[in-house]
Design a protein around this motif. Structure first.
Motif, PDB file in Angstrom:
ATOM      1  N   GLU A 129       0.833  -1.201   0.000  1.00 33.69           N
ATOM      2  CA  GLU A 129       0.000   0.000   0.000  1.00 33.69           C
ATOM      3  C   GLU A 129       0.874   1.260   0.000  1.00 33.69           C
ATOM      4  O   GLU A 129       0.580   2.234  -0.704  1.00 33.69           O
ATOM      5  N   ASP A 130       1.950   1.230   0.803  1.00 35.10           N
ATOM      6  CA  ASP A 130       2.874   2.369   0.829  1.00 35.10           C
ATOM      7  C   ASP A 130       3.483   2.607  -0.545  1.00 35.10           C
ATOM      8  O   ASP A 130       3.629   3.748  -0.997  1.00 35.10           O
ATOM      9  N   LEU A 131       3.850   1.505  -1.207  1.00 35.73           N
ATOM     10  CA  LEU A 131       4.491   1.613  -2.514  1.00 35.73           C
ATOM     11  C   LEU A 131       3.538   2.224  -3.534  1.00 35.73           C
ATOM     12  O   LEU A 131       3.914   3.129  -4.288  1.00 35.73           O
ATOM     13  N   LYS A 132       2.314   1.748  -3.563  1.00 32.94           N
ATOM     14  CA  LYS A 132       1.346   2.279  -4.519  1.00 32.94           C
ATOM     15  C   LYS A 132       1.084   3.761  -4.259  1.00 32.94           C
ATOM     16  O   LYS A 132       0.955   4.561  -5.191  1.00 32.94           O
ATOM     17  N   GLU A 133       1.028   4.135  -2.995  1.00 29.91           N
ATOM     18  CA  GLU A 133       0.815   5.538  -2.663  1.00 29.91           C
ATOM     19  C   GLU A 133       2.009   6.392  -3.104  1.00 29.91           C
ATOM     20  O   GLU A 133       1.847   7.490  -3.636  1.00 29.91           O
ATOM     21  N   ALA A 134       3.224   5.857  -2.902  1.00 27.56           N
ATOM     22  CA  ALA A 134       4.432   6.598  -3.270  1.00 27.56           C
ATOM     23  C   ALA A 134       4.530   6.806  -4.774  1.00 27.56           C
ATOM     24  O   ALA A 134       5.073   7.815  -5.241  1.00 27.56           O
ATOM     25  N   LEU A 135       4.009   5.855  -5.553  1.00 25.35           N
ATOM     26  CA  LEU A 135       4.131   5.913  -7.011  1.00 25.35           C
ATOM     27  C   LEU A 135       2.898   6.477  -7.698  1.00 25.35           C
ATOM     28  O   LEU A 135       2.893   6.625  -8.920  1.00 25.35           O
ATOM     29  N   ASP A 136       1.873   6.782  -6.939  1.00 24.73           N
ATOM     30  CA  ASP A 136       0.645   7.318  -7.512  1.00 24.73           C
ATOM     31  C   ASP A 136       0.909   8.702  -8.110  1.00 24.73           C
ATOM     32  O   ASP A 136       1.263   9.649  -7.404  1.00 24.73           O
ATOM     33  N   GLY A 137       0.750   8.815  -9.414  1.00 26.65           N
ATOM     34  CA  GLY A 137       0.935  10.093 -10.088  1.00 26.65           C
ATOM     35  C   GLY A 137       2.370  10.525 -10.269  1.00 26.65           C
ATOM     36  O   GLY A 137       2.625  11.631 -10.739  1.00 26.65           O
ATOM     37  N   VAL A 138       3.332   9.669  -9.913  1.00 30.22           N
ATOM     38  CA  VAL A 138       4.734  10.041 -10.026  1.00 30.22           C
ATOM     39  C   VAL A 138       5.131  10.178 -11.493  1.00 30.22           C
ATOM     40  O   VAL A 138       4.593   9.490 -12.364  1.00 30.22           O
TER      41      VAL A 138
END
Length: 326
Positions: A60-69
């Motif tokens: 979940e942390d990873l997906k949040e970190a890469l969201d819109g990157v």
């Protein structure tokens, strides 16, 4: 669907756009003790990027970190970390992936020719180019998957299903387990289809669809695989003509597994494998046997699903210059 890529003069891969970058760092990776996130951030800054460090401890942390990157995502870790990030970024041409190998096998990095200590690898990105990197798509009775390295069934998938991770990652132990299983595995005949062409009904002791040169604990089964050619390497061993334990061990040690008389390797963009309840692996994940279930497993190349940053050596640069002048 092929992800578009920016090209330079005469179709050459474009140079990376410097600017904001994101660092994903796995502190549990095998080489994480060699440098800290601050060390990596400083090194990335030194080659012209403005990095932002994102700590992740879960999917979940990873997906949040890469969201819109956007821009370049530097990933420090082993193949598991690289896979998690790559599958999240698949089909997003606005993002370039730069691997910093810090694991045990580092199959993806080795296929790209990215090797060395983390800070040395980052320094090499000071002169680099963006290249396409394919992925594999899988549809099976268990659902849909993407893979970075390989998908297959037979001896290696069975070894993975029995492999005890509590004993630690050991390339030597994995090679020994695979070669021992190869010589005793008793598979039923199956008829695979490559790019619409049916192959002879054959019992395969090993059936691996490779995107990178190696999979698992550094098992180089497809020495000539190219993850930018839009195809997959289908490596298989006919169980009726398999060779001895020492032959397979020696071939893996020499890095010429595909040269063995019992090994056949073919490139294809689409592979169909009959499903009769056998175990499959998708990269390092096992899809356990589904007893009583029949059907098919469809494996296809996804050309250019990723953009990756690859260091350019002085020899590469000289060759490109000579070609351009010609």
């Amino acid at each position: 669907m092929t992800a578009p890529h920016s090209l330079g003069p005469e179709g050459a891969p474009a140079a990376p756009q410097r600017g904001t970058a994101t660092l994903i760092y796995n502190t549990n990776a095998g080489g994480s003790s060699r440098c800290t996130p601050d060390d990596l951030v400083s090194a990335i800054h030194a080659v012209g990027f403005t990095p932002v460090y994102r700590a992740t401890s879960s999917e979940e942390d990873l997906k949040e970190a890469l969201d819109g990157v956007e821009g370049t995502v530097f990933v420090a870790g082993g193949d598991g970390t690289q896979r998690a990030v790559a599958l999240t970024l698949a089909g997003r041409p606005e993002v370039t992936l730069a691997v910093i190998p810090m694991g045990t096998a580092n199959n993806v990095a080795r296929t790209l020719g990215v090797q060395g200590e983390p800070l040395d690898v980052i320094a090499a990105y000071g002169r680099a180019e963006v290249r396409p990197f394919d992925l594999g798509r899988v549809q099976g009775p268990w659902g849909e998957d993407l893979f970075l390295e390989a998908c297959g069934c037979g001896a290696f998938a069975d070894v993975m299903a029995e492999y005890d991770p509590e004993e630690g990652k050991s390339p030597l132990r994995a090679v020994q387990a695979l070669t021992t299983t190869l010589t005793t595995f008793d598979p039923p005949p199956v008829q695979i289809t490559l790019d619409g062409q049916e192959e002879p009904n054959t019992p395969f002791a090993l059936l691996e669809v490779m995107n990178t040169k190696a999979t698992g604990p550094r098992l180089r089964l497809a020495t000539n695989a190219d993850p930018a050619d839009g195809q997959l390497d289908v490596v298989r061993i006919d169980a009726t003509g398999r060779e001895g334990l020492l032959t397979y061990l020696a071939a893996l040690a020499r890095d010429d597994f595909e040269a063995l008389s019992s090994v056949e390797s073919t490139r294809a963009g689409r592979v169909e494998i009959p499903y009769t309840g056998q175990a499959f692996h998708v990269d390092a994940e096992v899809r356990p046997p589904m007893q009583g279930v029949t059907g098919r497993v469809l494996i296809e190349a996804w050309p250019g699903a990723l953009s990756v940053l690859v260091p350019v050596t002085e020899q590469d640069a000289a060759s490109a210059t000579t070609t351009g002048e010609g």
